[in-house]
Design a protein around this motif. Structure first.
Motif, PDB file in Angstrom:
ATOM      1  N   SER A  88       0.830  -1.205   0.000  1.00  0.00           N
ATOM      2  CA  SER A  88       0.000   0.000   0.000  1.00  0.00           C
ATOM      3  C   SER A  88       0.867   1.258   0.000  1.00  0.00           C
ATOM      4  O   SER A  88       0.561   2.225  -0.700  1.00  0.00           O
ATOM      5  N   HIS A  89       1.950   1.252   0.741  1.00  0.00           N
ATOM      6  CA  HIS A  89       2.858   2.394   0.771  1.00  0.00           C
ATOM      7  C   HIS A  89       3.437   2.648  -0.629  1.00  0.00           C
ATOM      8  O   HIS A  89       3.478   3.775  -1.104  1.00  0.00           O
ATOM      9  N   GLY A  90       3.850   1.589  -1.300  1.00  0.00           N
ATOM     10  CA  GLY A  90       4.403   1.726  -2.647  1.00  0.00           C
ATOM     11  C   GLY A  90       3.382   2.225  -3.652  1.00  0.00           C
ATOM     12  O   GLY A  90       3.695   3.034  -4.529  1.00  0.00           O
ATOM     13  N   VAL A  91       2.140   1.762  -3.520  1.00  0.00           N
ATOM     14  CA  VAL A  91       1.089   2.196  -4.447  1.00  0.00           C
ATOM     15  C   VAL A  91       0.741   3.661  -4.189  1.00  0.00           C
ATOM     16  O   VAL A  91       0.600   4.447  -5.131  1.00  0.00           O
ATOM     17  N   VAL A  92       0.606   4.048  -2.922  1.00  0.00           N
ATOM     18  CA  VAL A  92       0.288   5.444  -2.591  1.00  0.00           C
ATOM     19  C   VAL A  92       1.323   6.385  -3.199  1.00  0.00           C
ATOM     20  O   VAL A  92       0.968   7.418  -3.769  1.00  0.00           O
ATOM     21  N   HIS A  93       2.580   6.017  -3.097  1.00  0.00           N
ATOM     22  CA  HIS A  93       3.639   6.900  -3.587  1.00  0.00           C
ATOM     23  C   HIS A  93       3.919   6.751  -5.075  1.00  0.00           C
ATOM     24  O   HIS A  93       4.479   7.656  -5.688  1.00  0.00           O
ATOM     25  N   GLY A  94       3.508   5.646  -5.682  1.00  0.00           N
ATOM     26  CA  GLY A  94       3.817   5.427  -7.086  1.00  0.00           C
ATOM     27  C   GLY A  94       2.695   5.741  -8.058  1.00  0.00           C
ATOM     28  O   GLY A  94       2.944   6.030  -9.224  1.00  0.00           O
ATOM     29  N   ALA A  95       1.470   5.695  -7.585  1.00  0.00           N
ATOM     30  CA  ALA A  95       0.328   5.896  -8.483  1.00  0.00           C
ATOM     31  C   ALA A  95       0.075   7.377  -8.734  1.00  0.00           C
ATOM     32  O   ALA A  95       0.213   8.207  -7.837  1.00  0.00           O
ATOM     33  N   ALA A  96      -0.325   7.675  -9.954  1.00  0.00           N
ATOM     34  CA  ALA A  96      -0.642   9.054 -10.330  1.00  0.00           C
ATOM     35  C   ALA A  96      -2.129   9.350 -10.138  1.00  0.00           C
ATOM     36  O   ALA A  96      -2.605  10.401 -10.545  1.00  0.00           O
ATOM     37  N   VAL A  97      -2.855   8.412  -9.537  1.00  0.00           N
ATOM     38  CA  VAL A  97      -4.286   8.587  -9.280  1.00  0.00           C
ATOM     39  C   VAL A  97      -4.516   8.486  -7.769  1.00  0.00           C
ATOM     40  O   VAL A  97      -3.644   7.997  -7.039  1.00  0.00           O
ATOM     41  N   PRO A  98      -5.678   8.927  -7.286  1.00  0.00           N
ATOM     42  CA  PRO A  98      -5.955   8.793  -5.851  1.00  0.00           C
ATOM     43  C   PRO A  98      -5.957   7.328  -5.412  1.00  0.00           C
ATOM     44  O   PRO A  98      -6.426   6.453  -6.138  1.00  0.00           O
ATOM     45  N   VAL A  99      -5.422   7.093  -4.225  1.00  0.00           N
ATOM     46  CA  VAL A  99      -5.396   5.763  -3.628  1.00  0.00           C
ATOM     47  C   VAL A  99      -6.090   5.862  -2.273  1.00  0.00           C
ATOM     48  O   VAL A  99      -5.687   6.646  -1.425  1.00  0.00           O
ATOM     49  N   MET A 100      -7.147   5.076  -2.113  1.00  0.00           N
ATOM     50  CA  MET A 100      -7.885   5.064  -0.844  1.00  0.00           C
ATOM     51  C   MET A 100      -7.545   3.778  -0.109  1.00  0.00           C
ATOM     52  O   MET A 100      -7.695   2.686  -0.660  1.00  0.00           O
ATOM     53  N   LEU A 101      -7.071   3.922   1.141  1.00  0.00           N
ATOM     54  CA  LEU A 101      -6.746   2.774   1.964  1.00  0.00           C
ATOM     55  C   LEU A 101      -7.876   2.563   2.951  1.00  0.00           C
ATOM     56  O   LEU A 101      -8.257   3.487   3.674  1.00  0.00           O
ATOM     57  N   ILE A 102      -8.411   1.359   2.996  1.00  0.00           N
ATOM     58  CA  ILE A 102      -9.517   1.034   3.872  1.00  0.00           C
ATOM     59  C   ILE A 102      -8.985   0.220   5.041  1.00  0.00           C
ATOM     60  O   ILE A 102      -8.357  -0.826   4.860  1.00  0.00           O
ATOM     61  N   LYS A 103      -9.227   0.715   6.250  1.00  0.00           N
ATOM     62  CA  LYS A 103      -8.764   0.023   7.446  1.00  0.00           C
ATOM     63  C   LYS A 103      -9.491  -1.297   7.605  1.00  0.00           C
ATOM     64  O   LYS A 103     -10.641  -1.431   7.197  1.00  0.00           O
ATOM     65  N   PRO A 104      -8.835  -2.268   8.253  1.00  0.00           N
ATOM     66  CA  PRO A 104      -9.486  -3.563   8.485  1.00  0.00           C
ATOM     67  C   PRO A 104     -10.776  -3.398   9.279  1.00  0.00           C
ATOM     68  O   PRO A 104     -10.870  -2.509  10.141  1.00  0.00           O
ATOM     69  N   GLU A 105     -11.743  -4.255   8.983  1.00  0.00           N
ATOM     70  CA  GLU A 105     -12.999  -4.235   9.730  1.00  0.00           C
ATOM     71  C   GLU A 105     -12.745  -4.716  11.143  1.00  0.00           C
ATOM     72  O   GLU A 105     -11.866  -5.545  11.386  1.00  0.00           O
ATOM     73  N   GLU A 106     -13.544  -4.207  12.051  1.00  0.00           N
ATOM     74  CA  GLU A 106     -13.430  -4.637  13.455  1.00  0.00           C
ATOM     75  C   GLU A 106     -13.924  -6.077  13.568  1.00  0.00           C
ATOM     76  O   GLU A 106     -14.889  -6.457  12.926  1.00  0.00           O
ATOM     77  N   ALA A 107     -13.255  -6.843  14.382  1.00  0.00           N
ATOM     78  CA  ALA A 107     -13.649  -8.251  14.590  1.00  0.00           C
ATOM     79  C   ALA A 107     -14.942  -8.324  15.371  1.00  0.00           C
ATOM     80  O   ALA A 107     -15.279  -7.519  16.150  1.00  0.00           O
TER      81      ALA A 107
END
Length: 144
Positions: free
Chosen positions: A125-144
């Protein structure tokens, strides 16, 4: 809008699929591309494989398997999608897929690791956020 949803076959990556479904149900006009990236074969695998095409078939089958649960969720939601399996470094390959497929956004699950751990170990995810030229949305894990 075309959204790329990278899946690694783990439950955590499915939070992105569920989130994208919710966005589309709430009115976002979007098409979806499910993606999986397989690591290239190791030197050992290449030396024992009877045929390089066998390794490619195995990689494609593993990628297809990793996408199955995301595909099931989208089918149950009645949503059309494309599927794509790539090979290589996951972050770089995802960025390449974004460009090649003309995606406008990436939505992917985040594992919730600390920033120190990300710096020490690196992350897709870190590599995609910094490498992509489009918005990257990271979704936190769902609560157990």
């Amino acid at each position: 809008m075309k959204i790329l949803l990278p899946l690694d076959g783990m439950e955590g990556s499915l939070v992105a699929v569920r989130f994208a479904i919710r966005l589309i149900r709430e009115g976002l006009q979007a098409s979806i591309v499910l993606a999986n990236v397989q690591e290239p074969p190791s030197l050992y695998e290449m030396s024992v494989a009877p045929d390089p095409q066998v390794l490619q078939k195995i990689s494609l089958a593993a990628g297809a398997h990793a996408l199955e649960r995301g595909e099931q969720l989208l089918k149950l939601a009645g949503m059309a999608f494309e599927s794509e399996v790539g090979s290589g470094d996951p972050a770089h390959t995802i960025v390449d897929m974004v460009e090649r497929l003309g995606c406008d956004m990436v939505i992917m699950g985040a594992r919730g690791k600390s920033s120190l751990r990300t710096v020490l170990l690196g992350s897709v995810s870190h590599g995609v956020v910094h490498g992509a030229a489009v918005p990257v949305m990271l979704i936190k894990p769902e609560e157990a």
